[in-house]
Enzyme design. Sequence first.
Site, PDB file in Angstrom:
ATOM      1  N   ASP A  96       0.855  -1.271   0.055  1.00  0.00           N
ATOM      2  CA  ASP A  96       0.112  -0.053   0.060  1.00  0.00           C
ATOM      3  C   ASP A  96       0.783   1.379  -0.040  1.00  0.00           C
ATOM      4  OD1 ASP A  96       1.084   0.050   2.510  1.00  0.00           O
ATOM      5  OD2 ASP A  96      -0.694  -0.188   3.764  1.00  0.00           O
ATOM      6  N   GLU A 118       0.324  -8.970  -1.329  1.00  0.00           N
ATOM      7  CA  GLU A 118      -0.364  -8.542  -0.102  1.00  0.00           C
ATOM      8  C   GLU A 118      -1.614  -7.630  -0.439  1.00  0.00           C
ATOM      9  OE1 GLU A 118       0.852  -5.541   2.893  1.00  0.00           O
ATOM     10  OE2 GLU A 118       1.579  -7.193   3.838  1.00  0.00           O
ATOM     11  N   HIS A 205       5.341   5.501  13.491  1.00  0.00           N
ATOM     12  CA  HIS A 205       5.768   6.079  12.522  1.00  0.00           C
ATOM     13  C   HIS A 205       4.716   6.668  11.359  1.00  0.00           C
ATOM     14  CE1 HIS A 205       5.081   2.482  10.024  1.00  0.00           C
ATOM     15  NE2 HIS A 205       4.740   3.002   9.102  1.00  0.00           N
ATOM     16  N   ARG A 207       1.973   8.440   9.273  1.00  0.00           N
ATOM     17  CA  ARG A 207       1.770   9.743   8.872  1.00  0.00           C
ATOM     18  C   ARG A 207       0.698  10.379   9.756  1.00  0.00           C
ATOM     19  NH1 ARG A 207       4.569   9.733   4.185  1.00  0.00           N
ATOM     20  NH2 ARG A 207       5.119  11.574   3.267  1.00  0.00           N
ATOM     21  N   HIS A 238      12.384   5.596  13.571  1.00  0.00           N
ATOM     22  CA  HIS A 238      12.109   5.651  12.108  1.00  0.00           C
ATOM     23  C   HIS A 238      12.736   6.948  11.683  1.00  0.00           C
ATOM     24  CE1 HIS A 238      10.393   6.797   8.336  1.00  0.00           C
ATOM     25  NE2 HIS A 238       9.616   5.770   8.264  1.00  0.00           N
TER      26      HIS A 238
HETATM   27  C1  UD1 Z   1       6.447   5.010   4.155  1.00  0.00           C
HETATM   28  C2  UD1 Z   1       4.958   4.650   3.642  1.00  0.00           C
HETATM   29  C3  UD1 Z   1       4.181   3.770   4.761  1.00  0.00           C
HETATM   30  C4  UD1 Z   1       5.017   2.730   5.416  1.00  0.00           C
HETATM   31  C5  UD1 Z   1       6.484   3.312   5.777  1.00  0.00           C
HETATM   32  C6  UD1 Z   1       7.070   2.133   6.418  1.00  0.00           C
HETATM   33  C7  UD1 Z   1       3.768   5.801   1.736  1.00  0.00           C
HETATM   34  C8  UD1 Z   1       2.901   6.921   1.691  1.00  0.00           C
HETATM   35  N1  UD1 Z   1       4.271   5.716   3.146  1.00  0.00           N
HETATM   36  O1  UD1 Z   1       5.870   5.819   5.037  1.00  0.00           O
HETATM   37  O2  UD1 Z   1       2.975   3.296   4.060  1.00  0.00           O
HETATM   38  O3  UD1 Z   1       4.041   2.363   6.562  1.00  0.00           O
HETATM   39  O4  UD1 Z   1       6.982   3.876   4.897  1.00  0.00           O
HETATM   40  O5  UD1 Z   1       8.332   2.790   7.391  1.00  0.00           O
HETATM   41  O6  UD1 Z   1       4.304   5.141   0.856  1.00  0.00           O
HETATM   42  N2  UD1 Z   1      13.636   8.622   5.644  1.00  0.00           N
HETATM   43  C9  UD1 Z   1      15.124   8.833   6.069  1.00  0.00           C
HETATM   44  N3  UD1 Z   1      15.549   7.622   5.354  1.00  0.00           N
HETATM   45  C10 UD1 Z   1      14.812   6.349   5.291  1.00  0.00           C
HETATM   46  C11 UD1 Z   1      13.638   6.504   5.286  1.00  0.00           C
HETATM   47  C12 UD1 Z   1      13.137   7.557   5.602  1.00  0.00           C
HETATM   48  O7  UD1 Z   1      15.792   9.641   6.160  1.00  0.00           O
HETATM   49  O8  UD1 Z   1      15.739   5.515   4.817  1.00  0.00           O
HETATM   50  C13 UD1 Z   1      13.040  10.001   6.105  1.00  0.00           C
HETATM   51  C14 UD1 Z   1      13.015  11.132   5.247  1.00  0.00           C
HETATM   52  O9  UD1 Z   1      12.996  12.353   5.691  1.00  0.00           O
HETATM   53  C15 UD1 Z   1      11.669  10.792   4.313  1.00  0.00           C
HETATM   54  C16 UD1 Z   1      10.735  10.518   5.476  1.00  0.00           C
HETATM   55  O10 UD1 Z   1      11.499   9.738   6.638  1.00  0.00           O
HETATM   56  O11 UD1 Z   1      11.138  12.121   3.603  1.00  0.00           O
HETATM   57  C17 UD1 Z   1       9.477   9.788   5.617  1.00  0.00           C
HETATM   58  O12 UD1 Z   1       9.596   8.949   4.387  1.00  0.00           O
HETATM   59  P1  UD1 Z   1       8.418   8.475   3.647  1.00  0.00           P
HETATM   60  O13 UD1 Z   1       8.745   7.069   3.076  1.00  0.00           O
HETATM   61  O14 UD1 Z   1       7.852   9.617   2.971  1.00  0.00           O
HETATM   62  O15 UD1 Z   1       7.135   8.111   4.649  1.00  0.00           O
HETATM   63  P2  UD1 Z   1       7.030   6.901   5.824  1.00  0.00           P
HETATM   64  O16 UD1 Z   1       6.377   7.578   6.968  1.00  0.00           O
HETATM   65  O17 UD1 Z   1       8.314   6.331   5.908  1.00  0.00           O
HETATM   66  N1  UDP Z   2      11.638  -3.204  11.148  1.00  0.00           N
HETATM   67  C1  UDP Z   2      13.186  -3.181  11.119  1.00  0.00           C
HETATM   68  N2  UDP Z   2      13.825  -2.452  12.069  1.00  0.00           N
HETATM   69  C2  UDP Z   2      13.430  -1.546  12.680  1.00  0.00           C
HETATM   70  C3  UDP Z   2      11.714  -1.733  12.912  1.00  0.00           C
HETATM   71  C4  UDP Z   2      11.120  -2.442  12.244  1.00  0.00           C
HETATM   72  O1  UDP Z   2      13.808  -3.916  10.480  1.00  0.00           O
HETATM   73  O2  UDP Z   2      14.012  -0.810  13.573  1.00  0.00           O
HETATM   74  C5  UDP Z   2      10.836  -4.058  10.437  1.00  0.00           C
HETATM   75  C6  UDP Z   2       9.951  -4.895  10.900  1.00  0.00           C
HETATM   76  O3  UDP Z   2      10.372  -6.092  11.678  1.00  0.00           O
HETATM   77  C7  UDP Z   2       8.986  -5.172   9.939  1.00  0.00           C
HETATM   78  C8  UDP Z   2       9.127  -3.887   9.127  1.00  0.00           C
HETATM   79  O4  UDP Z   2      10.250  -3.365   9.602  1.00  0.00           O
HETATM   80  O5  UDP Z   2       9.423  -6.252   8.973  1.00  0.00           O
HETATM   81  C9  UDP Z   2       7.811  -2.884   9.362  1.00  0.00           C
HETATM   82  O6  UDP Z   2       8.263  -1.775   8.723  1.00  0.00           O
HETATM   83  P1  UDP Z   2       7.267  -0.284   8.992  1.00  0.00           P
HETATM   84  O7  UDP Z   2       6.881  -0.630  10.456  1.00  0.00           O
HETATM   85  O8  UDP Z   2       8.547   0.666   8.794  1.00  0.00           O
HETATM   86  O9  UDP Z   2       6.450  -0.089   8.176  1.00  0.00           O
HETATM   87  P2  UDP Z   2       4.669  -0.789   8.183  1.00  0.00           P
HETATM   88  O10 UDP Z   2       4.895  -2.347   8.113  1.00  0.00           O
HETATM   89  O11 UDP Z   2       3.953  -0.138   8.945  1.00  0.00           O
HETATM   90  O12 UDP Z   2       4.351  -0.597   6.644  1.00  0.00           O
END
Ligand code: UD1
Ligand code: UDP
Length: 380
Positions: A96, A118, A205, A207, A238
């Site tokens: 998603d 999924e 984490h 949004r 995160h």
């Molecule tokens: C995204 C997904 C969400 C998922 C989550 C898992 C969308 C809209 N959201 O949300 O469904 O649950 O990932 O974690 O697709 N950032 C870093 N390094 C990283 C990752 C993130 O610096 O490796 C920071 C950046 O500033 C980035 C912010 O986190 O802009 C948010 O990342 P983003 O992918 O936009 O949203 P998530 O909340 O991670």
């Molecule tokens: N996870 C990880 N390191 C962490 C926290 C979570 O590897 O510090 C793994 C966790 O085991 C799971 C996945 O990340 O497999 C979940 O990701 P996240 O919670 O970011 O996204 P969501 O599942 O909510 O989309």
Amino acid sequence: MQKIMVIFGTRPEAVKMCPLVRELKARAGIQTVVCVTGQHRQMLDQVLEVFSVLPDYDLSIMQEKQTLFDITEKVLLRMQKVLEKERPDVVLVHGDTSTAFASALACFYLGIPVGHVEAGLRTHNLYAPFPEKFNRKVIGIISRYDFAPTAAARENLLQEGKEDSRIFVTGNTVIDALRTTIRTAYTHPELEWAKDSRLLLMTVHRRENLGEPMRQIFRAVRRACREHPDVKVIYPIHKNPSIRETAAEILGNVPQIHMMEPLDVLAFHNFMARCYCILTDSGGIQEEASFLGKPVLVARDTTERPEGVAAGTLRLTGTKEETIYHSLQMLLDSPDFYRDMSNAASPYGDGQASRRIADILLEPGAIVPELTAPAEFLKT
Ligand code: UD1
Ligand code: UDP
């Protein structure tokens, strides 16, 4: 030979797609091309490293505090070029995220069939989780093959009018991942720090939880620590800077709480296996914890994973300090309540989902060219 392109971009997609990539690459008769969008950077790379997956394409789209507009626009435009060059027979997207949504949309514009891994998870609110509920639903409109993790997910798709013969119940590939990462002899200095306490593992984490909901969640944890000196909290945060600012403000000076960089997935799974309980708003962690029999308080108002709630492992707490604190207190103070939530259940599969998906894709005639749309229509 069929050419299958696997696309993902965030940590959870990577955890769930890497086992599938490894399975597809081990099969004869398939050419597997891996394209990552880099929606996440460090958190994606951690997973690729653990599973030794080397992408063929990396669109490197991430920027600090990116918006949904940034992600969607960049993925759509950069993906177009990759898809036009590779012309895969089928593209697999996951779940998603905006990576999955924009990639499926690019495939739709180019007339390339999409398989949705999924598929079929639903809440009854288009805004929860945001924007994931919308993303998953739209991918479901585009997808030709739906790999549903559970019978309930399949039922959701049937109710939306999807064709029965193209929905396959496979289990969730997250269990495939989990079965390769848990080590009985695993050790880590942070687990040593917590070894004489009850360990609460926490991640937050989403949004829609940024800002006040997150503050409330953090306050509930701080209060639980103050009132239960035998509790220690490990919180791998995160990379989103907005979350880090709020966490530092409320949890910064509590000695019972260790905040740290995201753990790699092998470490995180082993922390889960050893913790007392989990507080999270994550999706994937709900599935993993059910398998491991760890009680999870889900800091959200809805979940698209009702199977875990029915199994008793998950409890929805909402995002108010009072209700979260109450549930934490029950888990910490009531042995019966804790025992009732600790029953391991496996509603998300047996660890064979990737094998099933590969079998289905390899069946003769399984992949057919997309659509009836005329070629000139697709070119405009
Ligand atoms: C995204 C997904 C969400 C998922 C989550 C898992 C969308 C809209 N959201 O949300 O469904 O649950 O990932 O974690 O697709 N950032 C870093 N390094 C990283 C990752 C993130 O610096 O490796 C920071 C950046 O500033 C980035 C912010 O986190 O802009 C948010 O990342 P983003 O992918 O936009 O949203 P998530 O909340 O991670
Ligand atoms: N996870 C990880 N390191 C962490 C926290 C979570 O590897 O510090 C793994 C966790 O085991 C799971 C996945 O990340 O497999 C979940 O990701 P996240 O919670 O970011 O996204 P969501 O599942 O909510 O989309």
